[in-house]
Design an enzyme around this catalytic site. Structure first.
Site, PDB file in Angstrom:
ATOM      1  N   SER A 339      38.909  33.180 -63.560  1.00  0.00           N
ATOM      2  CA  SER A 339      38.701  34.428 -62.819  1.00  0.00           C
ATOM      3  C   SER A 339      37.747  35.401 -63.501  1.00  0.00           C
ATOM      4  O   SER A 339      37.368  36.419 -62.897  1.00  0.00           O
ATOM      5  CB  SER A 339      40.043  35.116 -62.577  1.00  0.00           C
ATOM      6  OG  SER A 339      40.842  34.347 -61.697  1.00  0.00           O
ATOM      7  N   ASP A 378      46.596  31.053 -53.707  1.00  0.00           N
ATOM      8  CA  ASP A 378      46.397  32.188 -54.594  1.00  0.00           C
ATOM      9  C   ASP A 378      47.373  32.066 -55.762  1.00  0.00           C
ATOM     10  O   ASP A 378      48.425  31.426 -55.647  1.00  0.00           O
ATOM     11  CB  ASP A 378      46.658  33.498 -53.845  1.00  0.00           C
ATOM     12  CG  ASP A 378      46.085  34.694 -54.585  1.00  0.00           C
ATOM     13  OD1 ASP A 378      45.018  35.170 -54.153  1.00  0.00           O
ATOM     14  OD2 ASP A 378      46.671  35.140 -55.593  1.00  0.00           O
ATOM     15  N   CYS A 397      42.398  38.668 -57.061  1.00  0.00           N
ATOM     16  CA  CYS A 397      42.816  38.019 -55.820  1.00  0.00           C
ATOM     17  C   CYS A 397      41.973  36.768 -55.557  1.00  0.00           C
ATOM     18  O   CYS A 397      40.777  36.849 -55.255  1.00  0.00           O
ATOM     19  CB  CYS A 397      42.675  38.997 -54.659  1.00  0.00           C
ATOM     20  SG  CYS A 397      43.087  38.284 -53.069  1.00  0.00           S
TER      21      CYS A 397
END
Length: 627
Positions: A339, A378, A397
């Site tokens: 991420s 997710d 997210c």
């Protein structure tokens, strides 16, 4: 006179005539022989005269030199290797005085016998002896070859006692390379080692006369030409047995240049200690210059083991260590960025018009490609609900960025990430840097002979799949984000800094949109790294790099997995937010989550660098899953 008398007189006359003829012939033969002998004598004398003239006149200089060489000898004086310092003037690679045994092959009466004696006296193992023979074989016969350094008083006494039987061997004082910080700086500073056969084939032998060591890795190898220097010479007069009786001429060597690194040893120590028992890397960079302030790779090794030739046992132990301590995890190892790539993805979405920073997007528990039943889940089981760009970065997210990647497509994504510096070497002044990988359809066809699938675009949007980066690249990416597009090539030596073209976006506000999201990662109640909030303002991004793919209907549970299958923990961040002075990237292998493992490491590094002392130690707590 009777007929009988006449016949007798005739015989007598003929005999007399024959005697006269024989005497004449004898005189002629004698004269010829004398003449021939005179000619031969003249020829021999002429040859001797010519030879004497040739030796005395034409070859005078040659034989004078040979006679002089019997009286004098030229000795090589190796240069002192330049030392290496950190940014605060601390010596990280030094030279210490020692004694070493060396052999000049052409001076040995019986080289095989002398090597056998040296093996016994100095207790050389078979591998060391084989290496010595190889260096003698491929080296020059008149160059001294290192046999053993760091001689003990007992070893020196034995060699002195055996000197009459070891004419090619001598004991010389020398300078040996030492690394006082040992494992702490091993991958960056590197190490020197004995010049081997491979080195002999690539170096200028004249410049390395008398030199026994050469840079093998790290800064030692990268700046070998600067650190090495140039050898000097000393002409001495010797007696009949070779003892030096007088120094006739000295040409001093030129010492190698000292090098000052941008690294700070105390900061390096803080970063290594903060990483704790985790394998991984920490890179800290000054975003305003590109100067690397800390570069940790763990586990590490002691570079002093390599200086005199590491033993076979120790080398095999390092090679067979499952943690791979010789592997540089800061610049050579590549990892999925996870991420931490999301801020760059957000910039790409803004730049290409795929995102409106204020527009809300509903992020459920998973994303689906139209017409495909596969669920791209997710990290939060129940999803994030309605989020805008800032909230998507703050809460990391996945579904928001799955959707962005799918709509953007792999080609624009590849173009922007590559322009940002990912997927290519940073150009740091160190050997062994990897380029990482920003995948593309062309790359996949070329390397795997397979087509590109939409699902691969989706997972690339959160830094998974084929995408790979180095920890140094993540630090450079963080610096670019901190400086809103200004970028510098990372560097370690003061004379090597270089500014690169800035990244220009359609609107400067795009930088602020993304940077503020990173600010909220630390400072918002919903931020994934809110635990490391400090007295100063930090901006950052957590990440989790998957080691393996979880099956569609399975769930990730770290407690049920072996440690080697745990996700890698990643974090990037910079501080202070309004005036960035340091950018940090952390990779903790199998550390679980960036928020619980990697982020606290960065906080400790920032605290020290910015002069803050935390009221309590940041705990290295393990979080089950999620960024």
């Amino acid at each position: 006179m009777s007929i009988r008398e006449a016949i007798r007189d005739a015989h007598i006359n003929r005999a007399y005539d024959r005697r006269l003829n024989d005497r004449h012939l004898s005189r002629q033969i004698f004269r010829r022989r004398v003449l021939l002998a005179a000619l031969i004598a003249l020829l021999v004398f002429t040859v001797l005269l010519w030879r004497a003239a040739f030796l005395q006149v034409d070859r005078h200089e040659h034989f004078s030199e040979m006679a002089e060489n019997n009286r004098t000898r030229t000795l090589v004086i190796p240069p002192e290797r330049g030392r290496i310092f950190d940014d605060g003037g601390r010596v990280v690679a030094d030279n210490v005085a020692t004694y070493q045994a060396q052999i000049v092959p052409e001076d040995a009466d019986d080289l095989k016998r002398e090597l056998s004696m040296l093996q016994q006296v100095l207790k050389l193992d078979d591998d060391t002896l084989h290496d010595l023979k190889e260096r003698i074989k491929f080296g020059r016969s008149f160059d001294p070859i290192l046999v053993k350094s760091d001689l003990t008083p007992v070893e020196m006494a034995k060699l002195a006692q055996l000197q009459p039987w070891l004419p090619g061997v001598s004991v010389e004082s020398s300078l040996k390379r030492v690394y006082p910080y040992r494992q702490l700086l091993a991958h960056v500073v590197g190490y020197v080692g004995r010049i081997n056969v491979a080195d002999l084939k690539r170096i200028n032998a004249d410049l390395y006369q008398g030199t026994q060591y050469i840079g093998k890795s790290g800064i030692e190898r990268e700046y070998e030409d600067v650190l090495h220097g140039k050898p000097g010479f000393k002409t001495v007069e010797v007696d009949a047995v070779g003892r030096v009786v007088k120094v006739l001429k000295v040409v001093p060597p030129v010492a190698g240049q000292d090098i000052h690194l941008t690294l700070d040893v105390p900061l390096q120590g803080i970063a290594a200690a903060a990483l704790g028992s985790y394998s991984g890397a920490v890179v800290a960079e000054d975003p305003t210059t590109g100067a690397i302030k800390a570069m940790v790779s763990r586990p590490s090794f002691d570079p002093n083991l390599f200086v005199d030739g590491i033993s076979h046992k120790n080398y095999q132990a390092l090679l067979n260590d499952p943690e791979r301590p010789l592997f540089d995890r800061a610049i050579t190892a590549t990892y999925p960025p996870g991420s931490t790539i999301k801020p760059v993805m957000a910039l790409a979405g803004l730049q290409y018009g795929f995102l409106d920073p204020n527009k809300k997007f509903f992020a459920g528990p998973y994303f689906q490609i139209p017409g495909d039943k596969h669920h791209y889940r997710d990290w939060r089981k129940w999803g994030h609900g309605w989020v805008d760009l800032d909230q998507a970065i703050t809460q990391s997210c996945d579904v928001y960025f799955y959707d962005l990647a799918y709509r953007m497509g792999i080609d624009p994504m590849h173009a922007f990430l590559t322009e940002f510096g990912l997927g290519r070497k940073t150009g740091i002044d160190l050997p062994g840097e990897s380029s990482g990988l920003v995948p593309s359809p062309e790359w996949k066809r070329k390397t795997k002979n397979l087509p590109w699938y939409p699902g691969e675009t989706v997972i690339a949007g959160i830094g998974q799949g084929y995408m790979l980066t180095t920890v140094l690249q993540l630090a450079q990416t963080t610096s670019i984000l901190a400086e809103s597009g200004k970028r510098y090539r990372p560097w370690l030596v003061a004379s090597n800094k270089d500014k690169e073209p800035s990244i220009e976006l359609k609107s400067p506000s795009f930088w602020n949109d993304v940077r503020h999201g990173m600010f909220d990662v630390i400072n918002s109640p919903h931020g994934t790294a809110r635990r490391i909030a400090a007295p100063y303002l930090i901006a950052g991004k957590t990440g989790t790099a998957q080691v393996f793919t979880v099956a569609q209907n399975a769930s990730y549970n770290a407690k049920d997995l072996a440690k080697k299958l745990h996700d890698h923990a990643v974090f990037i961040g910079f501080a202070p937010y309004d005036d960035p002075k340091i950018a940090v990237a952390v990779m903790a292998e199998h550390g679980g989550s960036g928020s619980g493992t990697a982020a606290p490491v960065a906080r400790r590094v920032m605290d020290y660098y910015l002069g803050f002392e935390p009221k309590k130690t940041v705990k290295m707590e393990f979080v089950k899953h999620g960024d």
